[in-house]
Design a protein around this motif. Structure first.
Motif, PDB file in Angstrom:
ATOM      1  N   ALA A   1       0.831  -1.209   0.000  1.00  0.00           N
ATOM      2  CA  ALA A   1       0.000   0.000   0.000  1.00  0.00           C
ATOM      3  C   ALA A   1       0.864   1.257   0.000  1.00  0.00           C
ATOM      4  CB  ALA A   1      -0.931  -0.013   1.214  1.00  0.00           C
ATOM      5  N   SER A   2       1.871   1.280   0.836  1.00  0.00           N
ATOM      6  CA  SER A   2       2.761   2.436   0.910  1.00  0.00           C
ATOM      7  C   SER A   2       3.500   2.643  -0.412  1.00  0.00           C
ATOM      8  CB  SER A   2       3.760   2.240   2.051  1.00  0.00           C
ATOM      9  OG  SER A   2       4.654   3.319   2.122  1.00  0.00           O
ATOM     10  N   HIS A   3       3.982   1.569  -0.976  1.00  0.00           N
ATOM     11  CA  HIS A   3       4.732   1.642  -2.232  1.00  0.00           C
ATOM     12  C   HIS A   3       3.864   2.157  -3.386  1.00  0.00           C
ATOM     13  CE1 HIS A   3       8.045   0.636  -4.914  1.00  0.00           C
ATOM     14  NE2 HIS A   3       7.168   0.032  -5.716  1.00  0.00           N
ATOM     15  N   LEU A   4       2.605   1.732  -3.427  1.00  0.00           N
ATOM     16  CA  LEU A   4       1.704   2.122  -4.515  1.00  0.00           C
ATOM     17  C   LEU A   4       0.911   3.393  -4.221  1.00  0.00           C
ATOM     18  CD1 LEU A   4       0.278  -1.370  -5.579  1.00  0.00           C
ATOM     19  CD2 LEU A   4       2.172  -0.069  -6.596  1.00  0.00           C
ATOM     20  N   GLY A   5       0.961   3.863  -2.984  1.00  0.00           N
ATOM     21  CA  GLY A   5       0.208   5.064  -2.634  1.00  0.00           C
ATOM     22  C   GLY A   5      -1.288   4.827  -2.532  1.00  0.00           C
ATOM     23  N   ILE A   6      -1.653   3.641  -2.048  1.00  0.00           N
ATOM     24  CA  ILE A   6      -3.066   3.278  -1.890  1.00  0.00           C
ATOM     25  C   ILE A   6      -3.295   2.851  -0.444  1.00  0.00           C
ATOM     26  CG2 ILE A   6      -3.393   2.616  -4.305  1.00  0.00           C
ATOM     27  CD1 ILE A   6      -2.998  -0.317  -3.484  1.00  0.00           C
TER      28      ILE A   6
END
Length: 87
Positions: free
Chosen positions: A54-59
């Motif tokens: 989630a953090s990596h994809l911004g979601i």
């Protein structure tokens, strides 16, 4: 691309080109969502937590979970969460 369509003088031709591009965009959106879902499943299989994904994809974490479980393909993403929880 959008400006090119706007610049088409004939309204019938402009409408037709806009419709064609909308169809292409819809197809691309579905294909890209499938590619992303496969990548997310690979990330999970290689040890990434849902929070890391989630953090990596911004979601949001819940969106990452839905994608990983195959419940979210072409839907719009929810924004990043303020939570840094991982699983």
């Amino acid at each position: 691309m959008v400006d090119d369509v706007r610049s088409i003088a004939d309204p019938a031709d402009r409408a037709l080109r806009a419709q064609q591009l909308q169809r292409e965009a819809a197809t691309a959106k579905t294909s890209l969502a499938e590619i992303r879902a496969e990548a997310v499943r690979e990330m999970r299989a290689s040890g990434w937590s849902l929070g890391e994904i989630a953090s990596h994809l911004g979601i949001r974490r819940g969106t990452a979970q839905s994608i990983a479980e195959g419940r979210s393909l072409a839907k719009g993403d929810e924004g990043p969460s303020s939570s840094s929880s991982t699983s």
